[in-house]
Motif scaffolding. Structure first.
Motif, mmCIF file in Angstrom:
data_model
loop_
_atom_site.group_PDB
_atom_site.id
_atom_site.type_symbol
_atom_site.label_atom_id
_atom_site.label_comp_id
_atom_site.label_asym_id
_atom_site.label_seq_id
_atom_site.Cartn_x
_atom_site.Cartn_y
_atom_site.Cartn_z
ATOM 1 N N ASN A 41 0.907 -1.255 -0.210
ATOM 2 C CA ASN A 41 -0.055 -0.020 -0.134
ATOM 3 C C ASN A 41 0.412 1.167 0.085
ATOM 4 O O ASN A 41 0.947 2.091 0.691
ATOM 5 C CB ASN A 41 -0.777 -0.129 1.382
ATOM 6 C CG ASN A 41 -2.031 0.652 1.115
ATOM 7 O OD1 ASN A 41 -2.652 1.524 2.622
ATOM 8 N ND2 ASN A 41 -2.549 1.563 -0.078
ATOM 9 N N ASN A 42 1.703 1.543 -0.823
ATOM 10 C CA ASN A 42 2.606 2.539 -1.039
ATOM 11 C C ASN A 42 4.110 2.943 -0.332
ATOM 12 O O ASN A 42 4.068 3.751 0.163
ATOM 13 C CB ASN A 42 1.638 3.823 -0.659
ATOM 14 C CG ASN A 42 0.072 3.986 -1.868
ATOM 15 O OD1 ASN A 42 1.316 4.136 -3.431
ATOM 16 N ND2 ASN A 42 -0.645 4.474 -1.692
ATOM 17 N N GLU A 68 -1.227 -1.530 -4.365
ATOM 18 C CA GLU A 68 -2.520 -0.234 -4.213
ATOM 19 C C GLU A 68 -2.297 0.982 -3.542
ATOM 20 O O GLU A 68 -1.926 1.358 -3.100
ATOM 21 C CB GLU A 68 -3.332 -0.724 -3.271
ATOM 22 C CG GLU A 68 -5.060 -0.093 -3.106
ATOM 23 C CD GLU A 68 -5.455 -0.116 -3.922
ATOM 24 O OE1 GLU A 68 -5.990 1.277 -3.966
ATOM 25 O OE2 GLU A 68 -5.664 -0.540 -4.839
ATOM 26 N N ARG A 69 -2.347 1.734 -4.811
ATOM 27 C CA ARG A 69 -2.613 3.184 -5.605
ATOM 28 C C ARG A 69 -3.016 3.896 -3.781
ATOM 29 O O ARG A 69 -2.672 5.052 -3.387
ATOM 30 C CB ARG A 69 -2.451 3.725 -5.869
ATOM 31 C CG ARG A 69 -1.112 3.020 -7.091
ATOM 32 C CD ARG A 69 -0.027 3.110 -6.412
ATOM 33 N NE ARG A 69 1.688 2.877 -7.656
ATOM 34 C CZ ARG A 69 2.608 3.055 -7.043
ATOM 35 N NH1 ARG A 69 3.260 2.611 -6.257
ATOM 36 N NH2 ARG A 69 3.470 1.722 -8.331
ATOM 37 N N ASN A 70 -4.455 3.618 -3.805
ATOM 38 C CA ASN A 70 -5.163 4.524 -2.876
ATOM 39 C C ASN A 70 -4.696 4.355 -1.588
ATOM 40 O O ASN A 70 -4.815 2.658 -1.295
ATOM 41 C CB ASN A 70 -6.731 3.758 -3.081
ATOM 42 C CG ASN A 70 -7.313 4.295 -4.334
ATOM 43 O OD1 ASN A 70 -7.312 5.800 -4.592
ATOM 44 N ND2 ASN A 70 -7.631 3.139 -5.402
ATOM 45 N N GLN A 71 -4.029 4.941 -0.808
ATOM 46 C CA GLN A 71 -4.569 4.817 0.447
ATOM 47 C C GLN A 71 -5.200 4.476 1.991
ATOM 48 O O GLN A 71 -5.613 5.141 1.501
ATOM 49 C CB GLN A 71 -3.311 6.188 1.324
ATOM 50 C CG GLN A 71 -2.386 5.557 2.335
ATOM 51 C CD GLN A 71 -1.037 4.481 2.099
ATOM 52 O OE1 GLN A 71 -0.130 5.505 0.538
ATOM 53 N NE2 GLN A 71 -0.765 3.987 2.362
ATOM 54 N N HIS A 75 -8.705 -0.092 1.409
ATOM 55 C CA HIS A 75 -8.195 -0.469 -0.273
ATOM 56 C C HIS A 75 -7.906 -1.335 -0.047
ATOM 57 O O HIS A 75 -7.523 -1.954 -1.197
ATOM 58 C CB HIS A 75 -8.218 1.685 0.259
ATOM 59 C CG HIS A 75 -8.797 2.269 -0.540
ATOM 60 N ND1 HIS A 75 -9.699 2.060 -1.917
ATOM 61 C CD2 HIS A 75 -9.009 3.605 -0.026
ATOM 62 C CE1 HIS A 75 -10.249 3.342 -1.525
ATOM 63 N NE2 HIS A 75 -10.151 4.906 -0.737
ATOM 64 N N ARG A 79 -8.238 -4.880 -2.344
ATOM 65 C CA ARG A 79 -7.174 -4.913 -3.487
ATOM 66 C C ARG A 79 -6.736 -6.553 -3.544
ATOM 67 O O ARG A 79 -6.923 -7.326 -4.714
ATOM 68 C CB ARG A 79 -6.018 -3.913 -3.736
ATOM 69 C CG ARG A 79 -5.519 -4.089 -5.004
ATOM 70 C CD ARG A 79 -6.022 -3.906 -5.694
ATOM 71 N NE ARG A 79 -5.471 -4.642 -7.945
ATOM 72 C CZ ARG A 79 -4.333 -3.896 -7.778
ATOM 73 N NH1 ARG A 79 -4.030 -2.255 -7.490
ATOM 74 N NH2 ARG A 79 -3.907 -3.671 -8.945
ATOM 75 N N VAL A 182 -13.946 1.905 2.624
ATOM 76 C CA VAL A 182 -12.993 2.596 2.718
ATOM 77 C C VAL A 182 -12.766 3.434 3.053
ATOM 78 O O VAL A 182 -12.122 4.620 2.915
ATOM 79 C CB VAL A 182 -12.356 2.495 1.282
ATOM 80 C CG1 VAL A 182 -12.266 1.335 0.740
ATOM 81 C CG2 VAL A 182 -14.332 3.567 0.070
#
Length: 297
Positions: A41-42, A68-71, A75, A79, A182
């Motif tokens: 997660n980033n 997964e780019r959405n923090q 999320h 994913r 989310v």
């Protein structure tokens, strides 16, 4: 054939992730029956490189990483669920280890109980730096969420739900009720949660029973950084904040305030039976939760 997909979300905790994965590759279930999907997660540390090295050393297992780019934890878990392939989905966290029979226990349970849709297992806190003397069963719960309902399969009582780091569901449950909200759950270093409570509340409202599987054991590793006054203060406040968010989502904020008043009465009575140090931390927790519950959006 992949029977069960194990989901692990991770964010800037490469070392802890690898310790969790060591317990994953120690599973005694046949490697062809399960997979592990790690969701990055980033992370800005060396999570990706260290996972790739680990997976290469354990090529006999179905280990893979997705990003997964959405923090946010919700999320990331969603994913992982979307990327997985098993009919059964189990979720653990990157700050724990699981017993060798974890995967086998969940597969065996769902095979033996075809009508069961959702389950959780035993959670044992582990304190590498020692268990502090101020920790009582009540103040331990928001930190480590210990869970032990015995050694036999049983239904969760109305007051408890599976822990977020040790739960399993059939995939059709997500298709019917949706996954994690989310708008809830931890984002980066923010300690607001509630996504698991919301998820299981939706399941129970839809008539789904929650089952306890004692053979699926998780040790929740609690570092010393989570045993400080500052962390406990922030955690307590965010527990209240997540309760406020969910109460307002479901139109029961007034009821939540009444419940909190009742908990204050119980906490004050309990504090009289504890050591002064434990009493102080209990009341700190109650005050923090109340502040979060009363805070403005």
């Amino acid at each position: 054939m992949i029977r069960l997909s194990l989901i692990i979300a991770t964010y800037n905790r490469a070392g802890q992730m690898l310790r969790a994965l060591e317990s994953v590759v120690a599973q005694d279930a046949p490697a062809g029956e399960w997979e592990c999907v790690v969701v990055n997660n980033n992370s800005t540390d060396d999570t990706e490189a260290r996972f790739a090295e680990f997976a290469a050393r354990h090529a006999e297992f179905n280990l893979r990483m997705v990003t997964e780019r959405n923090q946010g934890l919700s999320h990331a878990r969603n994913r992982g669920i979307a990327e997985s392939t098993g009919e059964l989905i189990a979720v653990i966290d990157d700050d724990e280890r699981i017993n060798a029979g974890f995967v086998r226990a969940y597969i065996a349970f769902f095979d033996a109980w075809p009508g069961a849709e959702a389950a959780g297992g035993k959670i044992i806190p582990e304190y590498p730096s020692g268990r502090p003397d101020w920790l009582s069963p009540l103040t331990e719960r928001p930190i480590a969420n210990p869970l032990d309902l015995g050694d036999a399969v049983c239904e969760f009582p109305a007051s408890r739900i599976p822990g977020g780091g040790n739960m399993a569901i059939r995939r059709r449950i997500v298709e019917r009720f949706g996954a994690f909200d989310v708008t809830l759950g931890r984002v980066g270093g923010k300690l607001v949660g509630g996504e698991e409570s919301d998820f299981f509340e939706r399941l129970r409202a839809g008539g789904i029973r929650l089952w306890y599987v004692p053979g699926a054991v998780m040790w929740h590793i609690i570092p010393s950084s989570k045993l400080t006054s500052d962390y406990f203060r922030r955690l307590s406040y965010h527990v209240g904040e997540s309760q406020r968010q969910r109460a307002k989502m479901h139109g029961r904020y007034a009821k939540a305030l009444l419940v909190e008043a009742g908990k204050w009465c119980a906490s004050l009575l309990l504090a009289c039976t504890l050591t002064p140090r434990r009493s102080l931390w209990l009341l700190r927790m109650r005050w923090g939760i109340t502040r979060g519950l009363l805070a403005r959006d």
